[in-house]
Structures are given as structure tokens and as C-alpha cells.
Design a protein around this motif. Structure first.
Motif, PDB file in Angstrom:
ATOM      1  N   ILE B 165       7.613 -10.374   0.253  1.00 55.54           N
ATOM      2  CA  ILE B 165       7.494  -9.638  -0.995  1.00 55.54           C
ATOM      3  C   ILE B 165       8.116  -8.266  -0.769  1.00 55.54           C
ATOM      4  N   THR B 166       9.238  -8.048  -1.344  1.00 55.42           N
ATOM      5  CA  THR B 166       9.924  -6.785  -1.087  1.00 55.42           C
ATOM      6  C   THR B 166       9.645  -5.811  -2.213  1.00 55.42           C
ATOM      7  N   SER B 167      10.226  -4.660  -2.094  1.00 55.59           N
ATOM      8  CA  SER B 167       9.843  -3.566  -2.971  1.00 55.59           C
ATOM      9  C   SER B 167       9.950  -3.886  -4.457  1.00 55.59           C
ATOM     10  N   CYS B 168      11.123  -4.351  -4.884  1.00 55.49           N
ATOM     11  CA  CYS B 168      11.289  -4.315  -6.326  1.00 55.49           C
ATOM     12  C   CYS B 168      10.864  -5.587  -7.036  1.00 55.49           C
TER      13      CYS B 168
END
Lengths: 226, 332, 102, 377
Positions: B165-168
């Protein structure tokens, strides 16, 4: 019979400290005999012994051992011949410190793959024959000079070699021990072994056990001046 | 880039292996240039001593190459959870373009390394080093392969990006990984089965010929190489599904898992042994040399050939076992 | 005569292998059932309460609920993030924070 | 047979040679063991955590929907739940109420949570394993809370959650919905986030996509993503610690290399004697191989065993701070003991392989001593 043809040996070739230890040796050494290489130190007798014993290769010339050329053999093969044919007794005994007499005696047999038990039995019987079986479990550094030499002799015999090479064997022995050593050599002689000795000790050179004396000086064989 | 202990071990280990191969190669080049067996000079003696070093290094490298091959597959298996759509090692390897080439190159390098060790062993049995030149020329190829393998492997790991799950955006990765394995898995099982048994039988027949007459080693080597490749294909195409008892599961890596009793290890080890010794038999058959060489080759060749045949036989037995004794039947 | 050294070492090695086998293979089996019960309890709690994260780090909200943090600061514990809350930085907090404790 | 006899003879020699210099060699063995102990502890510990996380969170909600405002997590209107429920594939939607409570006295963050069904009266709470341990003094058996608008609230802790679940519940304080809203200030009609159930695993990404299209200010998070991220975190943590330990490992390799290079004159003499009495270079190399093998295997076995004991019997006490952070509230948990061939293989490749390769060249240098050197001494 060991035959040498125009053997030379040069150390540090091409460098300022180049040194020619042997300068064209032609020689035949009979087997089943005791031969002595005599001469002052630096005459090349030790170098000659190491060449005869397949320990090093000559810079030029050839050596035949019972008709087989051994000069061009790489170390890997020379070492096999050396192990099977030669037993060495070094001037300083060169025993490995810190391990027992028995282990020292057994060392040359380690790479042969002969079973541990039979090597041990043989080592014990050799030590027995040399009268030092009682010291088998002791560390070698606790032994006297004469005892150390007898361990070295037992070690030389462990692989049952046909030829025994001894470098200055009496250098550190008094006369009675030296005579005892000659008796041992005489015993080997009767068993049919060949013995090559490098030394300048008159006691040995003049001994009746010795069949032939080769005199050397400055890397050459000199005529019998005795 | 993903960092975990296994990747550090693999990348670091490969760099070290390549460095040693390069060092050995530099020495080998000097040997190729200055070798003169007739000479007793100190230079020649030094070179002869160097051969011990190279032999030792490559004996170790052979072991480490095999080890790193398995570790590589293991690591891919371990990481599959990080990539969407990857169910096992097969999926992880397909994540970028370097995965499968690395695997194949590692296998090939191991095979070559094995052949080199065989040739080296043969050469060491002869007192005049008859194979010194061919063997060190082969070393150049081997080093290039190792270097390339290191490059590909580093590329593979460097190009990995865990689907976390990355930032954006929190979600939505779609994953359909395609792989070579998928292509092989699609091959008709019936045809590959016939091809597999035919090549194995042919190899064993030629092997018997080599054992009896001592001739035909070259052909045997060629066949052994072919059989190894066919066996790998067969493994994916129909042998693996029998072990999984699932017609759609073709993965050649899951066999290494505990769930299948680690059956992959004996399978691969027997196959690799067979392949390396078989190729070794062939290479020895191609070598020409002085009488000293001719004297040692036949007995060695027979032994290698026997090893190779035993390897193929064991592999085939293990492959056939679940077909005969299992309940599962692979529909055509 | 004394025992051969290699025999001694091989016995030592065998001992090591036995201990390793005991630890790596047998030991995990011993508490297996109890562990399975514990795991089932944990999973039941996770299911009942709808939990999404482990309670490994509680010093900041985004280290307790890694998956629930803000949009742009989400997953401060992203594998490639070199800096995040002290959980990962391997150093202790400044002494004045530790002084006088709870 | 002959081959075995040869190898055993070399082993005999190498063991006695190692024993003769026991101090030096034991020092090497200890450092080697320490290196393997550290690395194996890291590998065992993080792998066990990773597996535990995967096993536990498997039971978690399939999908979480958060609302974001200005790039930050924000409260989600409960009305969103109805709109999501209308999406095909989403079988049920439940609003979740949870938040953090910072307790001044203990300087600890707790997680307050409203379970789907809270059985007790409004003035009671259920606490996780670590709460009462760290909370501090109780007032007449009650816990003092400060509500969002500054009032005091005394709540009675009734039951603690079962032991052995600390890893997920240590900091939890469960309470009823009205109490939660009083403390946290989350207004009626809003929730922290939504839990969406999607029965069909394959449809989850599609449902998530539909939710984002329907409600552009939301962010769905799938259970698989959480699991994946946890796996990546523990992997990375292990990698990171290994990198940090790298300097120590490197120092050890340099030490080993230095020891192999700087053989004492006595050792060199010994090799010379062996060469002189009929050992080949390859025999000496073989003997030295056994030396390396004896040291490596012993260190490996001892290191892996102590690492195992450290992680599973002593709860990895040396790494607690590094791997768990410095929170005041440590969950107490025991990990499932498990060691796989993979972990051991990684360990082997990290330590034994470099050690072996680094000692090859120095070893060879002594092994090629001239056999006749022994006569020239």
C-alpha cells in the motif's frame, strides 16, 4: 639404479642473487647399497639429494629412476613416487611439535588412505624396533636428540620405502649414538633397502657399512681423493 | 529494490563468486601465455602451483553455484506474497524480465562449471597436462557466464517493487504474469510424454553401447544434454501435475516445498547429476590428446556414463511413480 | 589408546545435529496444539473486533495501525522508507523523554 | 573406503593442529559463532513475526474503506455505508469506531474501540493485556478518562481480554458506543472507517474500484494488501538489520582472512614438513579444507542453536528495542517456533560461503611451500 644426466640446478634464476647449486652432474647410483655424498657445506649435496628424492626439479638435465624418467613429472605425480619410494630423515629431524611421537610417525601415511589401524600398528612396531615404543604417547619436544632422530627414522619407514634418504644424520649426535645409527642403517641394508646419505662426518664415510662414497665440491663431483 | 537477508546473501555471494572467477581467469590467462611443461624453470613451477589454486576455487564455485541456484528459487518462492498475482516462485520470477533469464543462466553456469571440473579432473590425472589450454579457454567462457549471471540477478532484484500500500493509491494492482513456464505448460501432455520416454530410452541404449564398446561417447553427451532439456520440459508439462494431482498446476518450483515432501530435490539433483556427467562424457569423447590422456579417458568416461545413466534412470523412475501408483489421471 | 580425534569431532557433530533436530524439528511440535489454540483465539478476536493491525508498536498512531494512516503519510513503514518513527531507527529516544517515566 | 580413510586422516591432523593453538582458534570460533548467532536471531525472529502476522491477520476484515480529506484520514459519514451496500458484490458494510487515547499519566497511547456488540453497561470497559499493566493508579477501582470536551469520566474495567492474544490486543480498551463518542468526540452519523465484506475473493478488486468511482474521496484497503505490506516490512526489517550487522560481519571476515594470511612461522614450518615427508599440495589443501569445514560447521551449529534459544526461549530479548520500537507498552507474545531449510540456507550463504572463499587464497599460498624447503633449513 638411479641415473642422472647433466643435471644443473639454479636458484633465483635471472635475479642478482642467482646461484647455481649443481653444475652438470652425471652419475649413476646403485640400488641395494649405501651411498654417501660427502663434501663441505655448500657443495650441493643436499640439493642433489632433494633432486634424487623427487622433492624438486632440476633446471636442466634428466633423472631416471629404475628406467623411468622422473624429471618432467609435475609435483602431483612426483609426490606419489616420493611417497611410495622414498623415506626422508632430515638434518634437524623436522618433527611436528605439539603432537605425539606416534602421530609424528604416522604422518606420511595420512594421504595414502591406508587404514588408521594398520598404520598405527606398523608405527608401533617400528617404534618398538627402534626401542622407543615406551615414548609413543609423549610429545616430541620432550624427547632427547637421539630419541627424536629415531622418531624421524620410524617416520621415514612408515610407508615402507625402498630408498631412504638421510641428510647429515649424525650432525647432532655424539659418537656412540652415531655408531648406533650406523648399526640401524646396516640393518636396513641387510633388509635390501637403498640408503643415500649426505654428510661429511668421517665416522660415517669410513664405516664398513658404506658401499660407495661420492665426493662433491662447488656443485660438481670430484674424483676420489681419499 | 527489495532488501531481505536472502537477497543480500545472493547478490553479495554472486559478486564474491564472480570476483574469484575473475581472479582465477587472470591467472588462467597467464598460464595460457607462459605455459611450457618441458621447462623446469621457477616460472613454470609457479604456474603449475597456480593450477592448484584454480582447481580449488572452481571446485568451491561449483558447489556454491548449485547452492545459489536453489537459494534463488527459494527466495523467489519466499517473496511471492509481495507481488499481486504471484502464487509461487513462478510468479515472482515473472515479475520482471530478468527473473527467468537469471534462472536459466544459473542452471547453464552450473552445468558448465560441472563439465569444467570433470575436464580438470581428467587433466590432473595425466602427468603432462594435455588439456591445459582447452580447459583454461573454457574458463574464459565460464567466467563470462558467471559475470552475466551476477548482472542479471542484480538486475532482477533491483527491478523488484513490492506491491504494498503506497502513498497515493491504496489499492488496485492488476496482475497477470506471463512466463515461459506458462508456454511450456500449454504443451500437449501426450506428445511431451512420448518425447520424454523416447529420449530417455535412447539415451540409456546409447549409454549401454558406450559402456560395452567404449565408443559413441559424443553421441551420448549430445543425447544426455537433449534429454535434460526434454526432461525439464516434461517436468513442467506433465510430471509436476501428477505430483500435485492437479491438472492445471504445472509449477516446477512448488515441488521443492514441504507440501510435496521436498520431492523436487531428488528430482532435480538426479537430473542435474545426469546432465552434468552426461555432458562430461560427451566432452571427454571429443577430446584428442597424447597417449597419457587416451590412457585415462576410457575408465573415467565409463564411470561418468554410468553416473549419468543412473541419474536419468532414477529421475524417470521418480517421474513415473505417481503415474503408476497414484490415483490421479491426467486427462488428455 | 585415546579416541581418534576425528571420531571425537564426529560425535560432537552428531550431538549438534541431534540438538538441532530436537530444537528445529521436535520442539516446534511440542507446544503445537497449545499454540494452535492460542492462534485460534487471536484470530477469533481479530474477526470479532475487525482488527487490521498488529500491536507491535504503540508509540504513535501510525505505528500502531500501519495500514490505517493518512493518505500521503501512509505506510511510513513502507519498506523503502529509511526514516520513520523510532521503532525502526534502532536508537533510543532522547533521555528527557525517558526521565521520570510513567 | 580408501577415500574416507584419507579424509578422516586429514581430519585427525587438522583437529590436532587446531587444538594445539586452542586460544587463537577458540577466539575465532567464538567470534564466528557470535556472527552466526546474531544473523540467525534476526532471520528467525523476523520470519516468525512475519508468519504470525500473516496467520493472525488472515481473519481480519476483507476490506476497509477510509475517507480522506485534504490528504488526511478523516471520519467517514455512516451514510456512505448505504451507498456502498448498493454495489453488487459487497455483501455487508459495518461502520467501525476506533481511535487513540493518550493517557497523560503513563505517557502511553491506547487504542479505544467499539466492538460490534458490547455486552456491559456504558460505564464499563474491557481492557487488553497490556492496559492495566501500564495504566497506573486507579481511582476506586475505576480508570480516569478525560473526554474530548475536557470533562472527567470514570470507567470500571470489568474483564481483561484473554492472555496469549497480546500481539493484537495489548493496547485495546473496548467500550460502548456512547462512551466512545463522549471520549473521542466522533459525532453521531460518523464513523472512523467502514468494514466491507466481499464474499467472493476475486471480486474484491472490482468492488474496490467501484467504491472509488462511486465515492471518490474514499480509499479502500484490501486485506491482501495489508498482509503483503506486513510481509514486506518484516522482510525489509530483517534486511536492514543484516545490513547494519554488515560491518560486524565484515570485520569478522577481515579477521578470518588476516588469520589465514598471517600464519605463524611455526605453522608454516609444519606445512613445510608435511610437504617434505610426502604430502602433495592438494593434500595440504584438503587438510585445510577440513580445517575450514570443522570451524564453519561448529560455528554454524552453535550459532544457529544459540540463535534459536535466544529467539524462542528468551523472546529475542537482545533485539526487542531494535525490532519492536521503544513504545512503553510492549505486547507479550511467544512466537511459533519454526526453522526452515530456507532460513538455514540463507544463513549459510551469508556466512560460510564468504568465509570459505576468503580463506582459499591464503591457504593456497602456504600449501605450495617448496617440499625441499624443509631440507634447506
Amino acid at each position: 639404479m638411479i641415473r642422472l644426466a647433466s643435471i644443473t640446478k639454479t636458484f633465483n634464476a635471472g635475479q642478482p642473487n642467482e646461484f647455481q647449486a649443481l653444475k652438470g652432474i652425471d652419475l649413476e647410483v646403485a640400488l641395494d647399497a649405501v651411498s654417501v655424498f660427502a663434501g663441505p657445506s655448500g657443495s650441493g649435496k643436499t640439493t642433489l639429494l632433494s633432486l634424487l628424492g623427487c622433492m624438486s626439479r632440476p633446471t636442466s638435465g634428466r633423472i631416471w629412476l629404475e628406467g623411468r624418467e622422473i624429471t618432467s613429472l609435475p609435483e602431483r605425480f612426483a609426490v606419489r613416487i616420493r611417497r611410495e619410494t622414498f623415506g626422508f630423515i632430515f638434518q634437524n629431524y623436522n618433527l611436528v611439535k605439539g603432537i605425539t611421537v606416534l602421530e609424528n610417525t604416522m604422518l606420511p601415511a595420512y594421504p595414502t588412505g591406508v587404514s588408521h589401524r594398520s598404520v598405527r600398528d606398523r608405527a608401533l612396531s617400528l617404534l618398538e624396533g627402534l626401542g622407543i615404543a615406551s615414548k609413543a604417547g609423549q610429545h616430541v619436544e620432550n624427547l632427547s636428540g637421539g630419541e627424536q632422530q629415531r622418531v624421524a627414522i620410524a617416520r621415514a619407514l612408515i610407508n615402507d620405502p625402498a630408498i631412504i634418504i638421510a641428510d647429515e644424520p649424525t650432525a647432532h649426535l655424539d659418537s656412540s649414538l652415531a655408531r648406533r645409527l650406523l648399526e640401524i642403517f646396516g640393518g636396513f641394508r641387510r633388509e635390501g633397502k637403498t640408503i643415500l646419505i649426505a654428510c661429511h662426518d668421517p665416522l660415517i664415510i669410513e664405516s664398513p657399512v658404506v658401499d660407495r662414497v661420492v665426493f662433491m665440491r662447488d656443485g660438481r663431483i670430484v674424483p676420489h681423493d681419499h | 529494490m527489495i532488501i531481505n537477508p536472502a537477497i543480500i546473501a545472493l547478490v553479495g555471494g554472486s559478486l564474491l563468486i564472480t570476483a574469484f572467477a575473475l581472479y582465477a581467469l587472470a591467472t588462467a590467462l597467464r598460464i595460457l601465455r607462459h605455459w611450457d611443461i618441458r621447462s623446469g624453470s621457477e616460472g613454470q613451477l609457479a604456474l603449475e602451483r597456480k593450477t592448484y589454486l584454480i582447481s580449488t576455487i572452481f571446485a568451491y564455485l561449483l558447489g556454491f553455484e548449485l547452492f545459489s541456484l536453489f537459494l534463488f528459487v527459494f527466495t523467489a518462492e519466499h517473496m511471492h506474497g509481495l507481488f499481486v498475482g504471484a502464487m509461487c516462485a513462478a510468479g515472482s520470477l515473472g515479475v520482471n524480465d530478468y527473473g527467468y533469464p537469471t534462472l536459466i543462466l544459473k542452471t547453464v553456469t552450473f552445468m558448465f562449471c560441472g563439465v569444467w571440473v570433470i575436464v580438470n579432473h581428467t587433466d590432473n590425472r595425466c602427468s603432462d597436462y594435455p588439456l591445459i589450454r582447452p580447459k583454461y579457454r573454457l574458463l574464459i567462457l565460464l567466467t563470462v557466464l558467471m559475470g552475466l549471471g551476477t548482472f542479471l540477478q542484480t538486475g532482477y532484484f533491483a527491478g523488484l517493487r513490492a506491491d504494498v500500500i503506497t502513498s497515493c493509491c491504496g489499492t488496485l494492482f492488476s496482475g497477470d504474469t506471463e512466463s515461459i513456464a506458462a508456454g511450456i505448460a500449454g504443451l500437449p501432455a501426450g506428445a511431451t510424454r512420448i518425447a520424454f520416454y523416447l529420449t530417455v530410452i535412447l539415451t540409456l541404449r546409447v549409454g549401454i553401447h558406450v559402456l560395452v564398446t567404449g565408443r559413441g561417447a559424443g553421441a551420448f553427451g549430445l543425447l544426455a544434454g537433449m534429454t535434460t532439456v526434454v526432461s525439464l520440459i516434461a517436468l513442467i508439462s506433465f510430471i509436476a501435475p501428477y505430483y500435485y494431482e492437479l491438472p492445471t498446476h504445472h509449477c516446477p518450483f512448488c515441488l521443492l516445498q514441504e507440501d510435496y515432501n521436498y520431492i523436487g530435490y531428488p528430482l532435480y539433483l538426479s537430473l542435474f547429476t545426469a546432465g552434468v556427467t552426461g555432458a562430461g562424457t560427451g566432452v571427454l569423447g571429443l577430446l584428442k590428446g597424447p597417449p597419457s590422456l587416451e590412457a585415462v579417458i576410457p575408465s573415467l568416461q565409463r564411470r561418468l556414463c554410468l553416473f549419468s545413466m543412473a541419474g536419468f534412470a532414477i529421475f524417470t523412475l521418480m517421474a513415473t511413480w505417481p503415474m503408476v501408483f497414484g490415483d490421479f489421471v491426467l486427462g488428455s | 589408546m585415546t579416541v581418534r580425534r576425528s571420531t571425537g569431532f564426529l560425535v560432537f557433530l552428531l550431538g549438534c545435529v541431534l540438538v538441532m533436530g530436537g530444537l528445529f524439528v521436535v520442539h516446534p511440535l511440542i507446544g503445537g496444539e497449545e499454540y494452535a489454540r492460542g492462534l485460534e483465539r487471536r484470530r477469533q478476536l481479530v474477526r470479532d473486533l475487525g482488527l487490521t493491525d498488529l500491536c507491535l508498536f504503540t508509540e504513535a498512531r501510525y505505528t500502531r495501525h500501519l495500514s490505517q494512516a493518512d493518505l500521503h503519510s501512509a505506510f511510513q513503514d513502507h519498506p523503502m522508507a529509511l526514516e520513520h518513527f523510532p521503532s525502526g531507527s534502532l536508537v533510543l529516544p532522547p533521555p528527557h523523554l525517558l526521565e521520570g517515566g510513567p | 573406503m580408501k577415500w574416507i580413510e584419507r579424509q578422516r586422516a586429514f581430519m585427525d591432523y587438522t583437529l590436532s593442529s587446531l587444538w594445539r593453538r586452542k586460544l587463537r582458534n577458540l577466539a575465532l570460533l567464538m567470534v564466528y559463532t557470535l556472527v552466526i548467532f546474531l544473523l540467525s536471531s534476526v532471520i528467525f525472529f523476523t520470519d516468525a513475526l512475519r508468519k504470525e502476522a500473516a496467520a493472525v491477520l488472515e481473519a481480519g476484515p476483507e476490506m476497509i474503506v477510509q475517507r480522506t480529506v485534504g490528504g488526511r484520514h478523516s471520519l467517514i459519514p455512516v451514510a456512505y455505508a448505504e451507498r456502498i451496500e448498493r454495489i453488487r458484490g459487497a455483501s455487508s458494510v459495518r461502520p467501525r469506531l476506533w481511535g487513540y487515547y493518550y493517557h497523560q499519566a503513563s505517557r502511553t497511547n491506547y487504542t479505544i474501540l467499539v466492538p460490534e456488540t458490547f455486552s456491559g453497561p456504558d460505564d464499563t470497559v474491557q481492557t487488553g493485556g497490556g492496559v492495566l499493566r501500564t495504566w497506573g493508579a486507579l481511582w476506586d477501582g475505576r480508570m480516569y478518562f478525560r473526554t474530548h470536551d475536557g470533562n472527567s469520566l470514570f470507567l470500571l474495567p470489568t474483564s481483561a481480554m484473554s492472555d496469549g492474544a497480546d500481539l493484537v490486543t495489548a493496547d485495546l480498551i473496548l467500550m460502548s458506543e456512547p462512551t466512545f463518542r463522549k471520549i473521542s468526540g466522533v459525532p453521531e452519523g460518523h464513523a472512523t472507517d467502514l468494514v466491507v465484506r466481499v464474499r467472493n475473493e476475486r471480486e474484491r478488486p472490482t468492488v474496490a474500484e467501484k467504491i472509488v468511482r462511486e465515492l471518490p474521496d474514499t480509499r479502500p484497503i484490501l486485506r491482501e494488501e495489508i498482509a503483503r505490506t506486513y510481509a514486506a516490512i518484516f522482510d525489509w526489517r530483517a534486511g536492514y538489520v543484516v545490513v547494519l550487522l554488515g560491518s560486524a560481519v565484515l570485520a569478522f571476515f577481515i579477521f578470518a582472512w588476516d588469520k589465514a594470511t598471517g600464519l605463524s612461522a611455526e605453522e608454516k614450518t609444519e606445512i613445510g614438513i608435511l610437504k617434505g615427508i610426502g604430502w602433495d599440495t592438494s593434500d595440504v589443501l584438503m587438510m585445510k579444507f577440513w580445517e575450514g569445514a570443522v570451524v564453519s560447521v561448529s560455528a554454524f551449529a552453535l550459532g544457529a542453536i544459540t540463535g534459536y534459544v535466544h529467539v524462542y526461549f528468551a523472546s529475542a530479548s537482545l533485539f526487542e528495542h531494535a525490532l519492536k520500537g521503544w513504545s512503553i507498552l510492549y505486547p507479550k507474545f511467544t512466537l511459533r517456533p519454526q526453522v526452515s531449510a530456507y532460513q538455514l540456507a540463507v544463513l549459510f550463504f551469508l556466512t560460510v560461503v564468504p568465509y570459505t572463499l576468503l580463506t582459499v587464497v591464503p591457504t593456497w599460498k602456504v600449501a605450495v611451500t617448496d617440499p625441499d624447503a624443509v631440507m634447506r633449513r
